[in-house]
Design an enzyme around this catalytic site. Sequence first.
Site, PDB file in Angstrom:
ATOM      1  N   GLY A 137       1.219  -2.038  -0.112  1.00  0.00           N
ATOM      2  CA  GLY A 137       0.095  -0.429  -0.395  1.00  0.00           C
ATOM      3  C   GLY A 137       0.960   0.934   0.356  1.00  0.00           C
ATOM      4  O   GLY A 137       0.130   2.390   0.762  1.00  0.00           O
ATOM      5  N   ALA A 138       2.027   1.696  -0.813  1.00  0.00           N
ATOM      6  CA  ALA A 138       2.681   1.971  -1.365  1.00  0.00           C
ATOM      7  C   ALA A 138       2.672   2.898  -1.462  1.00  0.00           C
ATOM      8  O   ALA A 138       3.001   4.098  -1.929  1.00  0.00           O
ATOM      9  CB  ALA A 138       3.896   1.913  -1.129  1.00  0.00           C
ATOM     10  N   SER A 139       1.484   3.034  -2.499  1.00  0.00           N
ATOM     11  CA  SER A 139       0.799   4.254  -3.207  1.00  0.00           C
ATOM     12  C   SER A 139      -0.152   5.813  -2.601  1.00  0.00           C
ATOM     13  O   SER A 139       0.550   6.525  -3.157  1.00  0.00           O
ATOM     14  CB  SER A 139       0.262   3.740  -4.673  1.00  0.00           C
ATOM     15  OG  SER A 139      -1.029   2.970  -3.789  1.00  0.00           O
ATOM     16  N   ILE A 155       7.058  -2.606  -7.288  1.00  0.00           N
ATOM     17  CA  ILE A 155       6.224  -4.131  -8.372  1.00  0.00           C
ATOM     18  C   ILE A 155       4.232  -4.189  -7.909  1.00  0.00           C
ATOM     19  O   ILE A 155       4.281  -3.964  -6.776  1.00  0.00           O
ATOM     20  CB  ILE A 155       6.329  -5.560  -7.606  1.00  0.00           C
ATOM     21  CG1 ILE A 155       7.970  -5.764  -7.275  1.00  0.00           C
ATOM     22  CG2 ILE A 155       5.699  -6.664  -7.878  1.00  0.00           C
ATOM     23  CD1 ILE A 155       8.087  -6.828  -6.203  1.00  0.00           C
ATOM     24  N   ASN A 162       0.608  -2.745   5.376  1.00  0.00           N
ATOM     25  CA  ASN A 162      -0.324  -1.834   5.713  1.00  0.00           C
ATOM     26  C   ASN A 162      -1.534  -1.222   4.579  1.00  0.00           C
ATOM     27  O   ASN A 162      -2.365  -0.201   5.183  1.00  0.00           O
ATOM     28  CB  ASN A 162       1.236  -0.565   5.313  1.00  0.00           C
ATOM     29  CG  ASN A 162       0.390   1.411   4.447  1.00  0.00           C
ATOM     30  OD1 ASN A 162      -0.029   1.917   6.045  1.00  0.00           O
ATOM     31  ND2 ASN A 162       0.259   1.748   3.377  1.00  0.00           N
ATOM     32  N   SER A 172      -5.266   0.062  13.705  1.00  0.00           N
ATOM     33  CA  SER A 172      -5.356   1.442  13.655  1.00  0.00           C
ATOM     34  C   SER A 172      -6.618   1.183  15.076  1.00  0.00           C
ATOM     35  O   SER A 172      -6.442   0.098  15.763  1.00  0.00           O
ATOM     36  CB  SER A 172      -7.274   1.139  12.396  1.00  0.00           C
ATOM     37  OG  SER A 172      -7.784   2.083  13.339  1.00  0.00           O
ATOM     38  N   TYR A 198     -14.859  -1.695   9.402  1.00  0.00           N
ATOM     39  CA  TYR A 198     -13.127  -1.402   9.351  1.00  0.00           C
ATOM     40  C   TYR A 198     -12.796  -2.180  10.642  1.00  0.00           C
ATOM     41  O   TYR A 198     -11.536  -2.186  11.142  1.00  0.00           O
ATOM     42  CB  TYR A 198     -13.067  -0.158   9.497  1.00  0.00           C
ATOM     43  CG  TYR A 198     -11.187   0.551   9.294  1.00  0.00           C
ATOM     44  CD1 TYR A 198     -10.569   0.452   8.296  1.00  0.00           C
ATOM     45  CD2 TYR A 198     -10.807   1.272  10.648  1.00  0.00           C
ATOM     46  CE1 TYR A 198      -9.356   0.429   7.865  1.00  0.00           C
ATOM     47  CE2 TYR A 198      -9.995   1.935  10.434  1.00  0.00           C
ATOM     48  CZ  TYR A 198      -9.121   1.583   9.591  1.00  0.00           C
ATOM     49  OH  TYR A 198      -8.249   1.725   9.079  1.00  0.00           O
ATOM     50  N   SER A 245     -12.261  -6.032  10.812  1.00  0.00           N
ATOM     51  CA  SER A 245     -11.249  -6.106  10.198  1.00  0.00           C
ATOM     52  C   SER A 245      -9.531  -5.742  10.758  1.00  0.00           C
ATOM     53  O   SER A 245      -8.780  -6.379  10.415  1.00  0.00           O
ATOM     54  CB  SER A 245     -10.872  -5.372   8.918  1.00  0.00           C
ATOM     55  OG  SER A 245     -11.083  -4.238   8.477  1.00  0.00           O
ATOM     56  N   LYS A 246      -9.503  -4.924  11.791  1.00  0.00           N
ATOM     57  CA  LYS A 246      -8.215  -4.401  12.069  1.00  0.00           C
ATOM     58  C   LYS A 246      -8.239  -5.139  13.400  1.00  0.00           C
ATOM     59  O   LYS A 246      -7.218  -4.688  14.043  1.00  0.00           O
ATOM     60  CB  LYS A 246      -7.924  -2.849  12.084  1.00  0.00           C
ATOM     61  CG  LYS A 246      -8.003  -1.761  11.154  1.00  0.00           C
ATOM     62  CD  LYS A 246      -6.323  -2.701  10.341  1.00  0.00           C
ATOM     63  CE  LYS A 246      -6.548  -1.037   8.838  1.00  0.00           C
ATOM     64  NZ  LYS A 246      -5.127  -1.642   7.453  1.00  0.00           N
TER      65      LYS A 246
END
Lengths: 76, 246
Positions: free
Chosen positions: B17-19, B62, B88, B140, B153, B156-157
């Site tokens: 999730g580095a974008s 990648i 992340n 989170s 959310y 899920s965390k």
Amino acid sequence: MDLQEFVQHFAEQFDETDASIFTPQTKFHDLEEWSSLIGLSVIGMVDEEYDVALKGNDVKGSVTIEDLYNIVKSRI
Amino acid sequence: MLSNPFSLESKTVLITGASSGIGRATAIECAKIGAHCVITGRNQERLQQTFEQLEGQGHVQIIADLASQEGIQTLAEQVPQLDGLVNNAGINLMKPIGFIKGDDLEKIYTTNTFAPILLTKFLLKKKKLNAGASIVFISSSAAMGSGIGNAVYGTSKAAIMSFSKYCARELAPKIRSNSIHPGMVETELIQGREFSDADMEADRQKYLLKRYGKPEEIAYSVIFLLSDASAWITGHALVIDGGRRV
């Protein structure tokens, strides 16, 4: 899309407030029961019933239920 | 030269999730402090923007879609040997419980819960995590049940917080695992959404430090947990929330 039906769906998000007091002109932010959770529920209801994604600013910027109805109607 | 235990010099770190958001900031800060970064994301253009901001040499990008098991498996095959893994990538959903749909659960859990668990699994299976490696999960503060409309959310965390502790247990003493629990951070994830600007400003005032976090303020703690400075910390859940939960 029907205004009366929208008002009814809107009223359904409340538990304590009598359904009879809801009209298109109701200033919903002034209702005692109004809260951010009900705000989220209204967004959820509009998504479910009308397939429109409202934002917090749409709800905040609307004064009456009809104001919100008009936003939803314009996005269908 | 004096050695710096906080440095990531000569460590190779995979960041998902580095974008954008915390992932982008983490990649940029890790590179600054000496890491070789392997960054992944779905969006080529935005991932490239992150890539261009990485200082130093030896970084790799990648494109990977972690929503599919094949995508995760392929990524695990492509990456080099790793000293750090930052799970992340995540997406958000804001809905009161009465409006949750099965599809919402599937979508959010696939990205936030299943993907980091499966990526960790495949990396272990392929022995891509070196001895001494550190895993960091970006969970989170919602995992502890904060806020309204956060049930999908948050759960899920919460699963990821728990998974991190199981990793710590099963992978010790070779590999460490910790989770980070940010409060609200100023990223695209939280902007222009279900809460109005006025609601958000009122919410910021509930933080002792009177503001939401900046992405790099999470990245600095990721760096700490990846570095040798935290060599005796594992199975920990670190809340970073500007004092919101005090």
